[in-house]
Design a protein around this motif. Structure first.
Motif, mmCIF file in Angstrom:
data_model
loop_
_atom_site.group_PDB
_atom_site.id
_atom_site.type_symbol
_atom_site.label_atom_id
_atom_site.label_comp_id
_atom_site.label_asym_id
_atom_site.label_seq_id
_atom_site.Cartn_x
_atom_site.Cartn_y
_atom_site.Cartn_z
ATOM 1 N N UNK A 1 55.572 37.346 64.144
ATOM 2 C CA UNK A 1 56.338 37.749 65.254
ATOM 3 C C UNK A 1 56.314 37.051 65.912
ATOM 4 N N UNK A 2 57.684 37.757 67.175
ATOM 5 C CA UNK A 2 58.560 36.907 67.990
ATOM 6 C C UNK A 2 58.614 37.118 69.517
ATOM 7 N N UNK A 3 58.249 36.246 70.556
ATOM 8 C CA UNK A 3 57.560 36.159 71.928
ATOM 9 C C UNK A 3 59.006 35.588 72.232
ATOM 10 N N UNK A 4 59.148 36.029 73.322
ATOM 11 C CA UNK A 4 60.428 35.805 73.882
ATOM 12 C C UNK A 4 60.280 35.523 75.433
ATOM 13 N N UNK A 5 60.199 34.697 76.626
ATOM 14 C CA UNK A 5 59.723 34.869 77.685
ATOM 15 C C UNK A 5 61.201 34.432 78.608
ATOM 16 N N UNK A 6 60.976 34.737 80.132
ATOM 17 C CA UNK A 6 62.272 34.174 80.975
ATOM 18 C C UNK A 6 61.275 34.069 81.831
ATOM 19 N N UNK A 7 61.739 32.205 82.887
ATOM 20 C CA UNK A 7 60.176 32.247 84.506
ATOM 21 C C UNK A 7 62.114 33.221 85.036
ATOM 22 N N UNK A 8 60.917 34.167 85.997
ATOM 23 C CA UNK A 8 61.769 33.912 86.919
ATOM 24 C C UNK A 8 62.134 32.612 88.060
ATOM 25 N N UNK A 9 61.324 31.945 88.149
ATOM 26 C CA UNK A 9 61.396 30.739 89.556
ATOM 27 C C UNK A 9 63.173 30.293 88.850
ATOM 28 N N UNK A 10 63.515 29.747 87.594
ATOM 29 C CA UNK A 10 64.583 29.167 87.534
ATOM 30 C C UNK A 10 65.356 29.210 86.024
ATOM 31 N N UNK A 11 64.791 30.963 85.578
ATOM 32 C CA UNK A 11 65.261 31.279 84.310
ATOM 33 C C UNK A 11 65.547 31.419 83.316
ATOM 34 N N UNK B 1 59.630 46.211 68.879
ATOM 35 C CA UNK B 1 59.258 45.710 70.016
ATOM 36 C C UNK B 1 58.179 46.770 70.320
ATOM 37 N N UNK B 2 56.869 45.697 71.335
ATOM 38 C CA UNK B 2 55.718 46.073 71.094
ATOM 39 C C UNK B 2 55.238 46.050 72.328
ATOM 40 N N UNK B 3 55.249 45.812 73.095
ATOM 41 C CA UNK B 3 54.865 45.040 74.172
ATOM 42 C C UNK B 3 56.483 43.946 75.048
ATOM 43 N N UNK B 4 55.762 44.792 76.679
ATOM 44 C CA UNK B 4 56.795 43.833 77.247
ATOM 45 C C UNK B 4 55.675 43.390 78.066
ATOM 46 N N UNK B 5 55.398 42.179 79.064
ATOM 47 C CA UNK B 5 55.047 41.893 79.653
ATOM 48 C C UNK B 5 55.618 41.247 81.605
ATOM 49 N N UNK C 1 56.664 41.515 70.084
ATOM 50 C CA UNK C 1 58.475 42.198 68.750
ATOM 51 C C UNK C 1 57.153 41.292 67.091
ATOM 52 N N UNK C 2 57.262 43.203 66.849
ATOM 53 C CA UNK C 2 56.420 42.739 65.072
ATOM 54 C C UNK C 2 57.896 42.168 64.063
ATOM 55 N N UNK C 3 58.097 41.857 63.215
ATOM 56 C CA UNK C 3 58.905 41.574 62.343
ATOM 57 C C UNK C 3 59.392 41.783 61.011
ATOM 58 N N UNK C 4 60.040 42.692 61.001
ATOM 59 C CA UNK C 4 60.239 43.233 59.137
ATOM 60 C C UNK C 4 61.459 42.101 58.275
ATOM 61 N N UNK C 5 60.903 42.982 57.261
ATOM 62 C CA UNK C 5 61.787 41.619 56.549
ATOM 63 C C UNK C 5 62.165 42.891 55.713
ATOM 64 N N UNK C 6 63.657 43.248 55.109
ATOM 65 C CA UNK C 6 63.892 44.033 54.539
ATOM 66 C C UNK C 6 63.051 45.889 54.665
ATOM 67 N N UNK C 7 62.922 46.134 55.749
ATOM 68 C CA UNK C 7 61.882 47.227 55.774
ATOM 69 C C UNK C 7 60.387 47.250 55.598
ATOM 70 N N UNK C 8 59.691 45.477 55.429
ATOM 71 C CA UNK C 8 58.814 45.421 55.446
ATOM 72 C C UNK C 8 58.033 44.867 56.517
ATOM 73 N N UNK C 9 57.103 45.109 57.030
ATOM 74 C CA UNK C 9 56.598 44.288 58.233
ATOM 75 C C UNK C 9 55.901 43.321 57.482
ATOM 76 N N UNK C 10 56.606 41.818 58.459
ATOM 77 C CA UNK C 10 54.997 40.642 58.425
ATOM 78 C C UNK C 10 54.095 40.533 58.747
ATOM 79 N N UNK C 11 53.059 40.521 58.796
ATOM 80 C CA UNK C 11 51.861 41.038 58.597
ATOM 81 C C UNK C 11 51.506 39.891 59.430
#
Length: 195
Positions: free
Chosen positions: A92-102, A65-69, A79-89
């Motif tokens: 990235x992984x980003x997930x969003x949740x709308x407050x209006x409809x969830x 986890x690198x940030x929350x907005x 989020x940053x993503x790792x594979x077998x302990x190595x960072x994928x330069x």
């Protein structure tokens, strides 16, 4: 000892002190630190009202986890993503949740298998020398990390194409150079300037 000899001795001592201080500066310019952090960079308590995000982090321990907005419309997790302990330069992984409809949507790089050797041929010192030849760094203290650079998916068999790589950077992340850890070629670089 006459005055001339005393002056010569004092000048010699001053010269040796200056020479010694220059050598210390040379040592400072060759200070390197390995980046190997995988722990979350943001407090998970910020996600207490979004249990789906906490579940995602639990399900995928390769996420960092690198940030929350949060604003009046949505909550986002980055989020940053790792594979077998190595960072994928460049993964990235980003997930969003709308407050209006969830509703939830994501932009992801979730990889189960990458077909590469994760043992580098190039040492980190060789990678740093290559990076210094490719780009001028603004700081004397350089950071390096072994990781993976994604080049895409093969459309024929959907396999991930990737390269084991060294990333050399200043403290803030730029400038940086990413070098192939097998053949020493420069994959990409960024001087940090935006025009």
């Amino acid at each position: 000892m006459n005055i001339s000899q005393i002056k010569t001795s004092i000048l010699s001592i001053i010269f040796l002190c200056l020479l010694g201080s220059c050598r210390k500066d040379t040592l400072l310019s060759e200070t390197y630190r390995e980046l190997n952090d995988t722990a979350h960079l943001v407090d998970l308590a910020l996600l207490k009202d979004v249990p789906q995000f906490l579940d995602t982090l639990e399900k995928y321990p390769q996420f960092q986890l690198t940030g929350v907005m949060e604003d009046e419309y949505m909550t986002a997790m980055y989020c940053n993503v790792f594979y077998k302990g190595l960072k994928l330069f460049n993964g990235h992984y980003e997930i969003f949740k709308h407050k209006r409809d969830g509703s939830i949507f994501c932009i992801d790089t979730i990889i189960d298998t990458i077909n590469i050797d994760i043992k580098p041929i190039l040492t980190y010192k060789q990678a740093i020398n290559t990076a210094k030849n490719a780009l001028e760094f603004s700081d004397n203290f350089l950071y390096y990390r072994l990781g993976i650079y994604l080049e895409g998916r093969n459309s024929f068999n959907n396999l991930i194409q990737a390269r084991l790589a060294w990333k050399v950077q200043n403290e803030g992340g730029t400038p940086f150079v990413i070098i192939d850890a097998m053949n020493g070629s420069v994959i990409t670089k960024d001087d940090g300037f935006r025009y």
